[in-house]
Write a protein that holds these residues in place. Sequence first.
Motif, PDB file in Angstrom:
ATOM      1  N   ARG A   1      35.640  42.947 -17.445  1.00 18.67           N
ATOM      2  CA  ARG A   1      35.899  42.345 -16.135  1.00 18.67           C
ATOM      3  C   ARG A   1      36.260  40.869 -16.305  1.00 18.67           C
ATOM      4  O   ARG A   1      35.624  40.157 -17.065  1.00 18.67           O
ATOM      5  CB  ARG A   1      34.630  42.495 -15.300  1.00 18.67           C
ATOM      6  N   GLY A   2      37.303  40.437 -15.595  1.00 20.89           N
ATOM      7  CA  GLY A   2      37.648  39.023 -15.592  1.00 20.89           C
ATOM      8  C   GLY A   2      36.950  38.311 -14.453  1.00 20.89           C
ATOM      9  O   GLY A   2      36.542  38.925 -13.463  1.00 20.89           O
ATOM     10  N   THR A   3      36.803  36.993 -14.578  1.00 16.33           N
ATOM     11  CA  THR A   3      36.205  36.214 -13.499  1.00 16.33           C
ATOM     12  C   THR A   3      36.863  34.845 -13.451  1.00 16.33           C
ATOM     13  O   THR A   3      37.300  34.318 -14.482  1.00 16.33           O
ATOM     14  CB  THR A   3      34.677  36.088 -13.680  1.00 16.33           C
ATOM     15  N   LEU A   4      36.951  34.299 -12.265  1.00 17.90           N
ATOM     16  CA  LEU A   4      37.655  33.036 -12.053  1.00 17.90           C
ATOM     17  C   LEU A   4      36.872  32.174 -11.076  1.00 17.90           C
ATOM     18  O   LEU A   4      36.579  32.613  -9.959  1.00 17.90           O
ATOM     19  CB  LEU A   4      39.047  33.324 -11.470  1.00 17.90           C
ATOM     20  N   ILE A   5      36.520  30.994 -11.479  1.00 14.04           N
ATOM     21  CA  ILE A   5      35.733  30.040 -10.667  1.00 14.04           C
ATOM     22  C   ILE A   5      34.950  30.756  -9.563  1.00 14.04           C
ATOM     23  O   ILE A   5      34.148  31.635  -9.858  1.00 14.04           O
ATOM     24  CB  ILE A   5      36.594  28.867 -10.121  1.00 14.04           C
ATOM     25  N   GLY A   6      35.177  30.408  -8.283  1.00 14.95           N
ATOM     26  CA  GLY A   6      34.424  31.065  -7.227  1.00 14.95           C
ATOM     27  C   GLY A   6      34.899  30.601  -5.863  1.00 14.95           C
ATOM     28  O   GLY A   6      35.707  29.683  -5.729  1.00 14.95           O
ATOM     29  N   SER A   7      34.366  31.249  -4.845  1.00 15.67           N
ATOM     30  CA  SER A   7      34.715  30.936  -3.458  1.00 15.67           C
ATOM     31  C   SER A   7      33.913  29.722  -2.982  1.00 15.67           C
ATOM     32  O   SER A   7      33.020  29.225  -3.676  1.00 15.67           O
ATOM     33  CB  SER A   7      34.389  32.132  -2.567  1.00 15.67           C
ATOM     34  N   ARG A   8      34.184  29.311  -1.747  1.00 15.59           N
ATOM     35  CA  ARG A   8      33.408  28.209  -1.165  1.00 15.59           C
ATOM     36  C   ARG A   8      31.943  28.611  -0.998  1.00 15.59           C
ATOM     37  O   ARG A   8      31.042  27.796  -1.203  1.00 15.59           O
ATOM     38  CB  ARG A   8      34.021  27.801   0.177  1.00 15.59           C
ATOM     39  N   LYS A   9      31.692  29.873  -0.648  1.00 20.63           N
ATOM     40  CA  LYS A   9      30.308  30.345  -0.521  1.00 20.63           C
ATOM     41  C   LYS A   9      29.617  30.323  -1.888  1.00 20.63           C
ATOM     42  O   LYS A   9      28.452  29.915  -2.002  1.00 20.63           O
ATOM     43  CB  LYS A   9      30.274  31.751   0.064  1.00 20.63           C
ATOM     44  N   ASP A  10      30.323  30.786  -2.935  1.00 20.68           N
ATOM     45  CA  ASP A  10      29.759  30.739  -4.284  1.00 20.68           C
ATOM     46  C   ASP A  10      29.363  29.305  -4.639  1.00 20.68           C
ATOM     47  O   ASP A  10      28.295  29.065  -5.205  1.00 20.68           O
ATOM     48  CB  ASP A  10      30.775  31.243  -5.320  1.00 20.68           C
ATOM     49  N   MET A  11      30.230  28.349  -4.296  1.00 18.13           N
ATOM     50  CA  MET A  11      29.974  26.952  -4.638  1.00 18.13           C
ATOM     51  C   MET A  11      28.738  26.442  -3.927  1.00 18.13           C
ATOM     52  O   MET A  11      27.880  25.774  -4.524  1.00 18.13           O
ATOM     53  CB  MET A  11      31.205  26.113  -4.273  1.00 18.13           C
ATOM     54  N   ALA A  12      28.610  26.761  -2.644  1.00 19.59           N
ATOM     55  CA  ALA A  12      27.419  26.346  -1.887  1.00 19.59           C
ATOM     56  C   ALA A  12      26.164  27.000  -2.461  1.00 19.59           C
ATOM     57  O   ALA A  12      25.103  26.363  -2.550  1.00 19.59           O
ATOM     58  CB  ALA A  12      27.584  26.706  -0.418  1.00 19.59           C
ATOM     59  N   ASP A  13      26.281  28.273  -2.889  1.00 23.63           N
ATOM     60  CA  ASP A  13      25.137  28.974  -3.485  1.00 23.63           C
ATOM     61  C   ASP A  13      24.704  28.306  -4.782  1.00 23.63           C
ATOM     62  O   ASP A  13      23.504  28.178  -5.065  1.00 23.63           O
ATOM     63  CB  ASP A  13      25.490  30.440  -3.751  1.00 23.63           C
TER      64      ASP A  13
END
Length: 344
Positions: free
Chosen positions: A290-302
């Motif tokens: 599985r690939g992954t790339l930085i994150g969403s705004r919610k991920d950042m707040a989490d």
Amino acid sequence: MSKMRAMLLESLAPIETNPLKLREIDRHQIKRPNEILMKIDACGVCRSQLHGIEGDWKKYGIPPALPTVPGHEIVGTVIETGPKVTKFKVGQRAGISPLYGSCRECDYCRVGKEHLCDLAEVTGESLLGGYAEYITITEDFATIVPDSMESAYAAPLFCAGVTAYKAVMASEPERGKKTGIFGVGGVGHMAVEFAKINGCRVIGFARSKSHLDVAKKVGADNVIEYSSNQGEFLSSLKKEEGLLDSAIVFAPSESVTDAAINSVKKGGTIVLATFGNIPSFDVTQEKTVRGTLIGSRKDMADVVRIAAENDLKVIYKTFPLEQANQVLMQLKQSKIEARAVLIP
């Protein structure tokens, strides 16, 4: 117009030639009613900037244009707000991740995956980068930084932190699950911690003793020196731990990716958090890559919330903005323990 200091990349070149030049450029100004203007307190130094500066990632369109100001993990103090800003007040601190903006309307944006938006804007791939004194951004793509966090501590959370968190979550962490972190540097040391927070048994892999020591410092249950002789490496792993339930790869190396795939038991998961090819893959073992790339705004707040709640260790060292070339040189030579942070 007011000016600001910035480390400008005018042409791609090896970092040994000091391609970043200290320049006086026009200071950013608020142009949209929902923007904030920040005075940058700290900007983390990411290995991806090294690849961009030296031309390694031209094939990926990075950087898209020159001149540019690199830097995409930023914490600063709000000094001015547009007339429609409601989230921030002057004097508050905010953080900026690589996700500078998105279209807000596509299928990805509508389900909270704006980091996958085809029109996503990336911080530091234009003149809007963190190796400078000021930056503007719309309030929706800036994250509130709590008063309890120092700016130099918080800055690495905004790329390394969210990348590590997202990769760990992609590995489907569970209590007692055995997870290997391949590459325990600026990103990997935080992945060790996020995996531990989720109850995993964590094994850190690195070539250098200093990075293995970092893994131990942040709570890895075991560390094993990575060997380019895959047979020897897998033999050591099986002897000490057995095969893994999941592996997360931060080292941009095909041979490391191959070793990680082979270190995971049948039906396990391998998360790739870096560019690179998959050398070989045996479909009969039912593994998931599985690939992954930085994150969403919610991920950042989490990430910011979890770091505050768990007293996350962020290992970093600060340097003056003017030393950006030297810092990236140290990073290239693997002389940075974990994360370097530039202070304008």
